[in-house]
Motif scaffolding. Structure first.
Motif, short mmCIF file in Angstrom:
data_model
loop_
_atom_site.label_atom_id
_atom_site.label_comp_id
_atom_site.label_asym_id
_atom_site.label_seq_id
_atom_site.Cartn_x
_atom_site.Cartn_y
_atom_site.Cartn_z
N ILE A 263 4.02 16.64 12.01
CA ILE A 263 5.29 16.65 13.05
C ILE A 263 4.35 15.75 14.55
N LYS A 264 2.89 15.81 14.24
CA LYS A 264 3.23 14.10 15.53
C LYS A 264 3.56 12.85 15.43
N ALA A 265 3.92 12.26 13.52
CA ALA A 265 3.97 11.38 13.55
C ALA A 265 5.85 11.54 13.50
N ARG A 266 6.47 12.37 13.40
CA ARG A 266 7.91 12.63 12.82
C ARG A 266 8.23 12.24 11.76
N ALA A 267 7.38 12.44 10.66
CA ALA A 267 7.29 11.72 9.62
C ALA A 267 8.31 12.57 9.01
N THR A 268 9.14 12.21 7.53
CA THR A 268 9.56 13.06 7.07
C THR A 268 8.72 12.79 4.82
N VAL A 269 8.79 14.54 4.61
CA VAL A 269 7.83 14.32 3.49
C VAL A 269 8.91 14.49 2.35
N ARG A 270 8.98 13.88 1.21
CA ARG A 270 9.46 14.46 0.53
C ARG A 270 8.65 14.34 -1.21
N GLY A 271 9.35 15.29 -2.16
CA GLY A 271 8.18 15.11 -3.75
C GLY A 271 9.34 14.15 -3.94
N LEU A 272 8.79 13.88 -4.94
CA LEU A 272 9.23 12.62 -5.48
C LEU A 272 8.64 13.15 -7.16
N VAL A 273 9.67 13.08 -8.11
CA VAL A 273 10.19 13.13 -9.58
C VAL A 273 10.80 12.30 -9.85
N VAL A 274 9.55 10.95 -10.66
CA VAL A 274 10.61 10.14 -10.78
C VAL A 274 12.08 10.21 -12.09
N TYR A 275 11.97 11.09 -13.03
CA TYR A 275 13.02 11.20 -14.01
C TYR A 275 14.30 11.61 -12.95
#
Ligand code: NAP
Length: 330
Positions: A263-275
């Motif tokens: 929250i503090k970093a206003r970060a975007t967290v994304r799940g990555l599946v290479v396929y």
């Protein structure tokens, strides 16, 4: 003349704040200077972030023992030394919690006097409402058929989130901590269903009420509610990390990665599946070959010799003893 009283922080709260952590004192005498306003405070906004300020942990800065409690308030102007403001007008501003204040006109924002009650402008039409709107309209992508789950659902943020979700066509499930709150969410706000996390089995209820998974989780709490919601995310779900009710009263953050840091970093967290990104392969290859040729990227391999070395090499890899891409050369 009536006393002008002020509430200050007396001591840092331990756990849930108690009235004894605060003190009521006489405010310093007020003098009205150029470009200033004298206001009678009509409404004070109480918000969870203030708990973080009392611990010295909030990104907007600390409130120390001895400091006045400050938050957003609605004030009625009684005297103005600024030509753009008139007595009788209402403003919102960050002020101490006291009956009467003098503030710089530059820090005051006029509010719409026609909105009844005026307090809505520091609630559903103020910061909490904007929080819900930004999260739902800018960060998430609600739409018909999507399942939206929101925690602390009966508060100003959560209830706005759920209602915006309904307007956008979502199936809305709210988590709240009492039957009274749950009933209100369903009967007055039109939530499709609710979970009382204090009396129901959270995971069983999530599985039953979100059978196709959660498309959007708007998290106001963190802790086990966040973990349980994560366990029920649908493919390509969106999670908006908004608040940490579960943590604010604790001296130390809970172990594990803290949503607070995201929250503090206003970060975007994304799940990555290479396929999912096979379509990038040609583009990647062309680019990486060039980088390799130009010496812009380097590689290291950890090569074991012979088929029979494979189990040991794999064990080394999982023990972190490889250095470079683990390869077996036959
Ligand atoms: N990111 C931002 O910019 C931003 C801006 C505004 C607000 N927020 C966050 O949004 C959340 C909601 O804010 P709000 O103003 O709408 O507050 P709120 O919902 O009126 O008040 C907090 C509610 O949280 C619930 N809660 C859940 N777990 C809790 C726990 N362990 N301890 C205490 N309460 C707990 C309680 O309701 P139950 O009975 O349902 O448990 C309580 O009524 C907060 O986390 C706040 O910090 C974030």
């Amino acid at each position: 003349m009536t006393q002008n009283l002020r509430i200050i922080c007396k001591q840092r709260p331990q756990g849930i704040p108690k009235p004894e952590d605060f003190d009521l004192i006489n405010a310093p005498e007020l003098t009205l200077g150029q470009a200033q306003l004298r206001c009678k405070i009509r409404y004070i906004s109480l918000d969870p972030y203030l708990r973080g300020k009392l611990s010295g942990r909030h990104l907007s800065g600390p409130i120390h023992p001895g400091d006045p409690m400050i938050s957003e308030t609605v004030g009625e102007i009684t005297e103005s030394q600024d030509p753009t403001f008139q007595p009788g007008q209402y403003i919102r501003a960050f002020t101490p919690w006291q009956h009467e204040v003098v503030i710089n006109a530059a820090d005051a924002i006029l509010i719409d006097p026609a909105i009844d009650p005026l307090s809505l402008q520091i609630g559903a039409l103020g910061m909490p409402g904007l929080t819900a709107y930004a999260g739902m309209i800018r960060l998430a992508h609600p739409g018909p058929g999507k399942t939206l789950l929101v925690s602390a659902a009966s508060g100003p943020v959560g209830s706005s989130v759920g209602q915006i979700g309904k307007i956008q066509g979502c199936h809305v499930v709210g988590i709240a901590g009492s039957e009274e709150k749950c009933n209100w969410l369903k009967s007055s706000l039109g939530f499709d269903s609710t979970i009382n996390y204090k009396t129901q089995d959270l995971r069983e209820a999530l599985a039953r009420q979100c059978p196709n998974g959660i498309d959007i989780y708007f998290d106001n709490v963190g802790g086990d509610l966040l973990t349980a919601a994560m366990e029920h995310l649908a493919l390509n779900a969106e999670v908006v990390l908004c608040g940490l009710m579960e943590q604010y009263n604790k001296d130390q953050p809970s172990p594990g990665p803290s949503p607070g840091l995201v929250i503090k970093a206003r970060a975007t967290v994304r799940g990555l599946v290479v396929y999912d990104h096979e379509d990038l392969r040609e583009q990647f290859l062309a680019q990486a070959k060039l980088w390799l040729k130009n010496g812009q990227i380097q590689f290291k391999e950890d090569v074991s010799q012979g088929l029979e070395s494979a189990p040991q090499a794999f064990a080394r890899l999982m023990a972190g003893q490889n250095f470079g891409k683990a390869i077996v050369k036959l």
